[in-house]
Design an enzyme around this catalytic site. Structure first.
Site, short mmCIF file in Angstrom:
data_model
loop_
_atom_site.label_atom_id
_atom_site.label_comp_id
_atom_site.label_asym_id
_atom_site.label_seq_id
_atom_site.Cartn_x
_atom_site.Cartn_y
_atom_site.Cartn_z
N ASP A 197 65.13 58.14 43.98
CA ASP A 197 64.64 59.42 44.79
C ASP A 197 63.35 59.69 43.89
O ASP A 197 63.37 59.81 42.64
CB ASP A 197 65.70 60.48 44.34
CG ASP A 197 65.08 61.87 44.68
OD1 ASP A 197 63.94 62.03 44.76
OD2 ASP A 197 66.03 62.51 45.31
N HIS A 198 62.16 59.52 44.57
CA HIS A 198 60.90 59.04 44.04
C HIS A 198 60.66 60.62 43.32
O HIS A 198 59.61 60.83 42.36
CB HIS A 198 59.76 59.02 45.02
CG HIS A 198 59.37 59.82 45.65
ND1 HIS A 198 59.88 60.17 46.78
CD2 HIS A 198 58.16 60.83 45.60
CE1 HIS A 198 59.19 61.37 47.65
NE2 HIS A 198 58.36 61.58 46.80
N HIS A 228 65.96 65.23 47.19
CA HIS A 228 64.74 65.60 46.29
C HIS A 228 65.09 67.16 45.39
O HIS A 228 65.03 67.32 44.28
CB HIS A 228 63.46 65.80 46.84
CG HIS A 228 62.97 64.51 47.59
ND1 HIS A 228 63.28 63.25 46.79
CD2 HIS A 228 62.29 64.22 48.61
CE1 HIS A 228 62.86 62.51 47.78
NE2 HIS A 228 62.15 62.97 48.56
C1 BG6 Z 1 59.89 61.61 51.28
C2 BG6 Z 1 60.29 62.46 52.79
O1 BG6 Z 1 61.21 61.50 50.67
O2 BG6 Z 1 59.29 62.63 50.56
C3 BG6 Z 1 59.08 62.75 53.40
O3 BG6 Z 1 61.06 61.19 53.38
C4 BG6 Z 1 58.25 63.97 52.44
O4 BG6 Z 1 59.20 63.54 54.62
C5 BG6 Z 1 58.00 63.19 51.10
O5 BG6 Z 1 56.83 63.88 53.17
C6 BG6 Z 1 57.37 63.94 50.27
O6 BG6 Z 1 57.29 63.42 49.02
P1 BG6 Z 1 55.78 63.88 48.04
O7 BG6 Z 1 55.85 63.27 46.86
O8 BG6 Z 1 54.49 63.75 48.73
O9 BG6 Z 1 56.15 65.35 47.67
#
Ligand code: BG6
Length: 490
Positions: free
Chosen positions: A176-177, A239
């Protein structure tokens, strides 16, 4: 510069996909540049159509030029980096095509192997099975599973069970980044290395907590994917829930992966189950209609041919209640949406106002402290405090001031993307920032109840014009509890 002695084969399934181009390859490039990846390591992109190595390298160069900032991309360094890049054509479901990968892996059988599955999660089981059939899984192998893992508890369980037949739980890294973002990690540092927050972190002093992840972009070229998932499955189930867990969890006894994950799971188990009437009262789902984004006219979600008539939400706001000692009576309001006014991700801890005000000229809200943790667009942590307006006047007047808790001058620090940190942790075999099976399942249990409630009552869908803060129902969701979203002031 740190150097790495891990010789690793990193195999990216979905190697020519959007995530690989935008995030994974730039992260690997930067890690190699910073000396975290050994020069002998290989990055093998799996493509679903045959391509020769030259064309692959040219494609990678053009994508890296597009997705790495011009002051970092260096053609000479790329020439060196490109020696580590390989390409293999595989039809995920055809075991015989895995021979194209085996050729590379069999050259160096003693290396650590990382299989990064950046594909739709429906393929995870068959990829794991075929890797096993072709004898490509060694004890030194790990597998990385991209979110969302399935579309429900049942589908997620099925996928996990399939993968678990061939990889042990300790070999699985569910990514989960958001957990790799610097400020997200700072939540743990802030909470567990500063005694001053310890006594105020709970229902005695906190009124409520808001977690917002707003994006100004729409679904871009990903409508086909997005429409199957929507805001709940794409952002909230993973997230936002992870952010919530970090804010709400008890102090783990150490940073050991399982100790941290045990505490997060306890939070998830304390989520109050939503009844059908709660779903009407405590959740909002909406789709954007045409409007203006960053000054430009943009179409509505349903205006795209691909998704005509869709009932997928592009925005969701939910009141989450946590039934445990610490958070009893403290609502968490979470929301996320596409095509909102601006990109903004923040966690706001709203403290209660002082029990009795001796400053009669100030409104109630001026005496509420807030801790604002901003993840995006610029990372920062600010504690909003009350302070006397300097000078003399007939009455003592107060003002809100920001106590900036940023640990460094962010302009001088090299920023590392979340994927860089997480890929490095995978290379180093450190699972702390990855989700354990029980975490994923608990999150799905809670999300499923809401999704099923929405499916049973399609009339709940609201709309909001692109480029705004979401539907008015989201304002009512919090206003009916006598509160406001952070951007609307006190
Ligand atoms: C991803 C989603 O996990 O996270 C995307 O699949 C989303 O839809 C993205 O745009 C948002 O990541 P960040 O790091 O740009 O907030």
């Amino acid at each position: 510069m740190e150097t790495s002695s891990h010789r690793t084969d990193i195999v990216i399934f979905g190697g020519h996909g959007d995530l690989a181009f935008r995030k994974l390859m730039p992260a690997l490039y930067n890690l190699r540049l910073a000396g975290f990846i050994d020069k002998q390591s290989r990055i093998i992109s799996i493509s679903r159509r045959p391509m020769n190595r030259e064309t692959h390298i040219a494609l990678m160069q053009s994508k890296l030029e597009e997705f790495i900032s011009a002051d970092i991309f260096d053609a000479d360094f790329f020439a060196d980096f490109s020696e580590q890049l390989e390409i293999a054509y595989i039809d995920f479901q055809d075991p015989s095509s895995y021979a194209n990968l085996k050729i590379f892996l069999d050259m160096q059988t003693d290396r650590e192997r990382i299989y990064y599955l950046s594909t739709a999660s429906d393929f995870f089981g068959s990829i794991a099975q075929n890797l096993h059939t072709c004898d490509l899984i060694t004890e030194q192998s790990r597998v990385v599973l991209e979110k969302p893992l399935g579309r429900s508890l049942d589908t997620s369980r099925k996928i996990n069970q399939e993968v678990l037949q061939y990889f042990s739980e300790s070999q699985i890294f569910r990514i989960d980044h958001y957990l790799g973002k610097d400020t997200v990690q700072n939540i743990m540092a802030l909470r567990f290395s500063n005694r001053i927050f310890m006594p105020v972190w709970g229902s005695r002093d906190v009124d409520h907590i808001q977690i917002t992840v707003a994006e100004s972009v729409g679904v871009e070229g990903r409508a086909g994917y997005y429409d199957k998932y929507g805001a709940m499955r794409d952002m909230i189930q993973n997230h936002l829930i992870q952010l919530l867990c970090l804010v709400a969890m008890e102090p783990p006894c150490s940073l050991d992966a399982n100790n941290v994950r045990d505490e997060k799971v306890k939070v998830l188990r304390s989520f109050r189950k939503m009844t059908p009437s709660d779903i009407e009262e405590k959740t909002v789902r909406a789709q954007y209609t045409k409007g203006f984004s960053q000054g430009e006219a943009v179409p509505g979600y349903l205006d795209s041919e691909e998704i005509k008539g869709s009932t997928t939400e592009t925005f969701a706001a939910i009141r989450v209640d946590i039934d445990n000692w610490r958070w009893n009576g403290v609502p968490f309001y979470i929301r996320s949406g596409k095509r909102m006014r601006e990109k903004n991700s923040e966690i706001v801890i709203h403290f209660k106002s002082v029990p009795h005000s001796i400053f009669p000229h100030e409104g109630k809200c001026l005496s509420e402290n807030k801790l604002v943790i901003t993840l995006q667009p610029n990372e920062s942590i600010n504690l909003k405090m009350m302070n006397k307006i300097p000078g003399i006047s007939s009455d003592m007047r107060l003002q809100e001031v920001d106590l900036e808790l940023n640990s460094h001058d962010t302009t001088k620090v090299i920023k590392h993307e979340a994927y860089e940190r997480l890929l490095l942790d995978i290379i180093k075999n450190n699972p702390t920032l990855f989700m354990r099976l029980d975490e994923v399942e608990e999150a799905w249990k809670w999300a499923d109840a809401i999704i099923q409630g929405w499916q049973a009552n399609q009339s709940i869908m609201k709309t909001y014009p692109a480029g705004t803060d979401g539907p008015s129902a989201a304002v009512s969701l919090i206003a009916k509890d006598g509160r406001n979203w952070h951007e609307d002031g006190c």
